[in-house]
Enzyme design. Sequence first.
Site, PDB file in Angstrom:
ATOM      1  N   HIS A 117      36.887  24.852   7.587  1.00 58.04           N
ATOM      2  CA  HIS A 117      37.961  23.846   7.675  1.00 58.04           C
ATOM      3  C   HIS A 117      37.560  22.561   6.945  1.00 58.04           C
ATOM      4  CE1 HIS A 117      40.257  26.478  10.144  1.00 58.04           C
ATOM      5  NE2 HIS A 117      39.473  26.414  11.188  1.00 58.04           N
ATOM      6  N   LEU A 148      53.421  10.497  -6.034  1.00 58.87           N
ATOM      7  CA  LEU A 148      53.567  11.779  -5.328  1.00 58.87           C
ATOM      8  C   LEU A 148      53.969  11.568  -3.862  1.00 58.87           C
ATOM      9  CD1 LEU A 148      52.770  14.938  -5.177  1.00 58.87           C
ATOM     10  CD2 LEU A 148      50.564  14.113  -4.369  1.00 58.87           C
ATOM     11  N   ASP A 205      45.450  29.011   3.436  1.00 62.62           N
ATOM     12  CA  ASP A 205      44.872  29.993   4.364  1.00 62.62           C
ATOM     13  C   ASP A 205      43.528  30.523   3.860  1.00 62.62           C
ATOM     14  OD1 ASP A 205      44.761  31.513   6.634  1.00 62.62           O
ATOM     15  OD2 ASP A 205      46.127  33.073   5.925  1.00 62.62           O
TER      16      ASP A 205
END
Length: 247
Positions: free
Chosen positions: A40, A134, A23
């Site tokens: 963004h 991962l 955020d």
Amino acid sequence: MSSEDQAPLNTNSALKHIAIIMDGNGRWAKAKHLPRAHGHQKGVQTVREIVKHCAKIGVGNLTLFAFSSENMKRSSEEVGVLFKLFLTVLKQETKKLNDNNIRLKIIGDMSVFSAEIQALASDAEKLLSHNTGLTLVIAANYGGQWDIAQAAKKIATLASEGQIQVDDIDIDIFEKHTALAGLPKVDLLIRTSGEIRISNFLLWDIAYSELFFTNTLWPDFGPDELDEAILDFHSRDRRFGARKDEN
Ligand code: IPE
Ligand code: IPE
Ligand code: MG
């Protein structure tokens, strides 16, 4: 990866899964008098760094909140920017993820995305499914309440078809139908930008997660602060409701 290759930070095998509410992109851009879209874009750069770092230090699973179901309430301009960024990232990053032995799973209600995004997402998941490093989970148009409701729907369907009995429904069966089914429980949940809330991210899965909140805005977050959060995690006394002296 041999044990010598692993960075010392994640020696505690109890840390198998980190989830992050990324955020603060908008506020980062605003502070620099830039359009929100720049925030963004910079946020995607942070994603790249954090994914690379998690792969390097041996975190097994990383779940990132990229776009909440409620983010659809934003202006069509901003939603358009976010969708376009998702498309670009899927196009540009899949090969890199593959080169780094990373698996990909996308969770959320994908029906809002274009056919092109849906196809790219499922092709990427398929291509990367055999990797062994991962596991990267991207939550897109995801809501924790949606996740619980869709699990309930699947279970109700099984019961109505007679494949399970209503009496069989328990936590284990429920868990098998949530979006993160099959992955280890979320050990550490991080939220950037100073907001101290969950904003309808994982609900079922964070029952016993350790929580770490930082004021840093997501575009300014980086490997050093992730290491700090991991160190902090290792200092926590996780009791899971039991008393240690009785274990
Ligand atoms: C997080 O940054 C990214 C998404 C929610 C898609 P925000 O866009 O929420 O940034 P702030 O909270 O307005 O600073
Ligand atoms: C949560 O952030 C969603 C993501 C980070 C993807 P928001 O910015 O949407 O949350 P609120 O509105 O501050 O609760
Ligand atoms: Mg926000």
